[in-house]
Design an enzyme around this catalytic site. Structure first.
Site, PDB file in Angstrom:
ATOM      1  N   LYS A  80       0.865  -1.180   0.000  1.00  0.00           N
ATOM      2  CA  LYS A  80       0.000   0.000   0.000  1.00  0.00           C
ATOM      3  C   LYS A  80       0.897   1.223   0.000  1.00  0.00           C
ATOM      4  CE  LYS A  80      -4.550   0.554   0.361  1.00  0.00           C
ATOM      5  NZ  LYS A  80      -5.643  -0.292  -0.098  1.00  0.00           N
ATOM      6  N   GLY A 177     -25.959   0.961   3.399  1.00  0.00           N
ATOM      7  CA  GLY A 177     -25.139   1.655   2.397  1.00  0.00           C
ATOM      8  C   GLY A 177     -25.508   1.191   1.001  1.00  0.00           C
ATOM      9  N   GLY A 179     -24.445   2.661  -1.917  1.00  0.00           N
ATOM     10  CA  GLY A 179     -23.564   3.351  -2.862  1.00  0.00           C
ATOM     11  C   GLY A 179     -23.192   2.400  -3.994  1.00  0.00           C
ATOM     12  N   ASN A 180     -21.929   2.473  -4.420  1.00  0.00           N
ATOM     13  CA  ASN A 180     -21.507   1.659  -5.577  1.00  0.00           C
ATOM     14  C   ASN A 180     -21.724   0.172  -5.348  1.00  0.00           C
ATOM     15  OD1 ASN A 180     -20.593   3.693  -7.351  1.00  0.00           O
ATOM     16  ND2 ASN A 180     -18.812   3.985  -6.045  1.00  0.00           N
ATOM     17  N   VAL A 181     -21.130  -0.363  -4.282  1.00  0.00           N
ATOM     18  CA  VAL A 181     -21.228  -1.807  -4.041  1.00  0.00           C
ATOM     19  C   VAL A 181     -22.653  -2.179  -3.633  1.00  0.00           C
ATOM     20  CG1 VAL A 181     -20.407  -3.712  -2.593  1.00  0.00           C
ATOM     21  CG2 VAL A 181     -18.797  -1.973  -3.376  1.00  0.00           C
TER      22      VAL A 181
HETATM   23  P1  NAD Z   1     -19.605   4.353  -1.797  1.00  0.00           P
HETATM   24  O1  NAD Z   1     -19.038   5.604  -1.236  1.00  0.00           O
HETATM   25  O2  NAD Z   1     -20.032   4.321  -3.227  1.00  0.00           O
HETATM   26  O3  NAD Z   1     -20.887   3.896  -0.935  1.00  0.00           O
HETATM   27  C1  NAD Z   1     -20.936   3.949   0.451  1.00  0.00           C
HETATM   28  C2  NAD Z   1     -22.348   4.421   0.813  1.00  0.00           C
HETATM   29  O4  NAD Z   1     -22.502   4.290   2.209  1.00  0.00           O
HETATM   30  C3  NAD Z   1     -22.625   5.874   0.457  1.00  0.00           C
HETATM   31  O5  NAD Z   1     -23.795   5.941  -0.349  1.00  0.00           O
HETATM   32  C4  NAD Z   1     -22.825   6.554   1.815  1.00  0.00           C
HETATM   33  O6  NAD Z   1     -23.812   7.557   1.791  1.00  0.00           O
HETATM   34  C5  NAD Z   1     -23.281   5.380   2.665  1.00  0.00           C
HETATM   35  N1  NAD Z   1     -23.070   5.546   4.104  1.00  0.00           N
HETATM   36  C6  NAD Z   1     -22.023   6.090   4.751  1.00  0.00           C
HETATM   37  N2  NAD Z   1     -22.229   6.034   6.075  1.00  0.00           N
HETATM   38  C7  NAD Z   1     -23.411   5.428   6.272  1.00  0.00           C
HETATM   39  C8  NAD Z   1     -24.162   5.065   7.420  1.00  0.00           C
HETATM   40  N3  NAD Z   1     -23.736   5.343   8.652  1.00  0.00           N
HETATM   41  N4  NAD Z   1     -25.345   4.441   7.240  1.00  0.00           N
HETATM   42  C9  NAD Z   1     -25.811   4.178   6.003  1.00  0.00           C
HETATM   43  N5  NAD Z   1     -25.149   4.496   4.885  1.00  0.00           N
HETATM   44  C10 NAD Z   1     -23.960   5.109   5.007  1.00  0.00           C
HETATM   45  O7  NAD Z   1     -18.523   3.219  -1.492  1.00  0.00           O
HETATM   46  P2  NAD Z   1     -18.436   1.762  -2.136  1.00  0.00           P
HETATM   47  O8  NAD Z   1     -17.432   1.768  -3.220  1.00  0.00           O
HETATM   48  O9  NAD Z   1     -19.805   1.239  -2.399  1.00  0.00           O
HETATM   49  O10 NAD Z   1     -17.779   0.952  -0.924  1.00  0.00           O
HETATM   50  C11 NAD Z   1     -18.548   0.573   0.200  1.00  0.00           C
HETATM   51  C12 NAD Z   1     -17.685  -0.229   1.172  1.00  0.00           C
HETATM   52  O11 NAD Z   1     -17.138  -1.361   0.504  1.00  0.00           O
HETATM   53  C13 NAD Z   1     -16.490   0.529   1.749  1.00  0.00           C
HETATM   54  O12 NAD Z   1     -16.264   0.077   3.060  1.00  0.00           O
HETATM   55  C14 NAD Z   1     -15.337   0.085   0.851  1.00  0.00           C
HETATM   56  O13 NAD Z   1     -14.100   0.204   1.516  1.00  0.00           O
HETATM   57  C15 NAD Z   1     -15.721  -1.359   0.625  1.00  0.00           C
HETATM   58  N6  NAD Z   1     -15.150  -1.934  -0.587  1.00  0.00           N
HETATM   59  C16 NAD Z   1     -15.437  -1.398  -1.801  1.00  0.00           C
HETATM   60  C17 NAD Z   1     -14.899  -1.989  -2.950  1.00  0.00           C
HETATM   61  C18 NAD Z   1     -15.237  -1.444  -4.321  1.00  0.00           C
HETATM   62  O14 NAD Z   1     -14.984  -2.156  -5.318  1.00  0.00           O
HETATM   63  N7  NAD Z   1     -15.810  -0.245  -4.434  1.00  0.00           N
HETATM   64  C19 NAD Z   1     -14.064  -3.110  -2.841  1.00  0.00           C
HETATM   65  C20 NAD Z   1     -13.812  -3.654  -1.575  1.00  0.00           C
HETATM   66  C21 NAD Z   1     -14.364  -3.056  -0.457  1.00  0.00           C
END
Ligand code: NAD
Length: 347
Positions: A80, A177, A179-181
């Protein structure tokens, strides 16, 4: 701060300190373990309170990448990078080019990608100086659909482990949550008849997703306590903590978020409470599998097949945990450590 004891305690092979006066770059790269292959892991750009905090963070994150890649069956180690400072003030092409030159000097032992605070455009700037960078704007794109796909497979594996069938029809799944995932995951689950309970701080986006998937909107502060089959954290880390663990209303915790357990103790508590926890770095490895494939040219079918195998890995972790009567996070660590041990690789 004594650095060698921290490196020894965490099994870190190398720490590289990089500074470049003209651009203001101050960065640390940690290479945790390269027994399985070169160290892959993104670069975080963060305004750390101190250098010590940055060093501890880069070591913890690099270690996490070694375990994630090892369990996912990738022939990659963990590394990292962290760039210290305020990204809004310091971000420049000059700074990322300087960082790229340091990565180039490592000769491929560290391969970087995006992380919190960095973007595909930053990776493009790094790529002007080194080929050891993934996640540029012209590469495979957003990994989150693959992360969601792996989580979907892991949830099905956990349902089968607990109920004897992976069927999603009628199962209540609470997703924190969207969001993306989380949003990709919800679409996959709803297509197979799961009953979704959804929450996000962005209430409007969440409400739209509820309409699309037939989900019910829940309040963010109580989502963990809802009666359900699966609680899927897809937002923040540290969600299973002192304040939430005893209120959980689910049989299974399985989601995409990193660092779901506030501490290992909470993993022990889940085991004692009979709640099946699918370890975060096992179930959310779809993203790193997707990014790693960019090293060999991006083939979506190959990536999908590897990501689908996350279901088998989750099954194995749950079985080892049951057989050895140990918490699932320990079972996952043991599988990763066995793959990373020099004896295993050389035999
Ligand atoms: P993102 O920012 O697109 O989505 C996260 C969502 O969570 C946002 O919509 C935000 O508003 C919401 N959120 C934040 N705090 C909250 C709460 N207290 N209650 C409810 N909702 C809340 O991020 P992402 O890319 O979807 O990633 C989500 C998680 O998955 C993170 O922990 C990230 O580290 C992990 N992750 C993501 C990937 C990836 O490919 N994007 C890969 C491995 C792990």
């Amino acid at each position: 701060m004594d650095i060698f004891p921290i490196m020894q305690d965490n099994g870190v092979e190398n720490l590289y300190f990089c500074q470049d006066g003209p651009s203001g770059l101050k960065a640390v790269i940690a290479i945790h373990n390269t027994i399985l292959g070169p160290a892959l892991g993104g670069t975080r750009f963060w305004n750390y309170a101190s250098e010590e905090e940055a060093i501890r963070d880069v070591i913890r994150l690099a270690q996490g990448m070694s375990y994630k890649s090892a369990v996912a069956g990738l022939n990659l180690g963990g590394g990292k990078g962290v760039i210290l400072g305020d990204p809004e003030k310091l971000r420049s092409r000059q700074l990322f080019k300087a960082y790229g030159r340091f990565i180039e000097r490592l000769g491929g032992m560290y391969i970087t990608a995006e992380d919190a605070g960095t973007t595909p455009r930053d990776m493009d700037w790094i790529a002007e100086e080194t080929r050891w960078v993934l996640g540029t704007s012209s590469s495979g794109g957003d990994p989150s659909p693959y992360t969601a796909r792996g989580v979907y497979q892991g949830i099905k594996a956990a349902l089968e482990f607990v109920y004897g069938t992976p069927e999603l029809e009628g199962r209540r799944i609470a997703v924190q949550g969207t969001g993306n995932v989380g949003s990709h995951l919800c679409r996959m689950l709803s297509r197979e008849g799961a009953r979704l309970l959804l929450c996000d701080l962005d209430q409007n986006a969440c409400s739209l997703l509820c309409q699309e998937t037939g989900g019910e909107q829940a309040t963010p502060d109580r989502i963990h306590a809802l009666e359900c089959d699966v609680f899927a954290p897809c937002a923040l880390g540290g969600v299973i903590n002192e304040n939430t663990v005893r209120d959980l209303g689910c049989r299974i915790v399985a989601g995409g978020a990193n660092n779901v357990l506030a501490s290992k103790r909470h993993g022990d508590m889940l085991q004692e409470m009979g709640i099946v926890y699918v370890p975060d770095y096992v179930i959310n490895a779809g993203g790193v599998i997707c990014v790693a494939q960019q090293l060999h040219g991006f083939d979506p079918d190959k990536v999908a097949a590897k990501v689908d195998a996350i279901g088998d890995t989750c099954r194995r972790v749950l079985e080892v945990s049951q057989k050895e009567n140990i918490p699932t996070y320990r079972a996952a660590d043991a599988i990763a450590e066995e793959r990373m041990s020099r004896e295993t690789v050389e035999s």
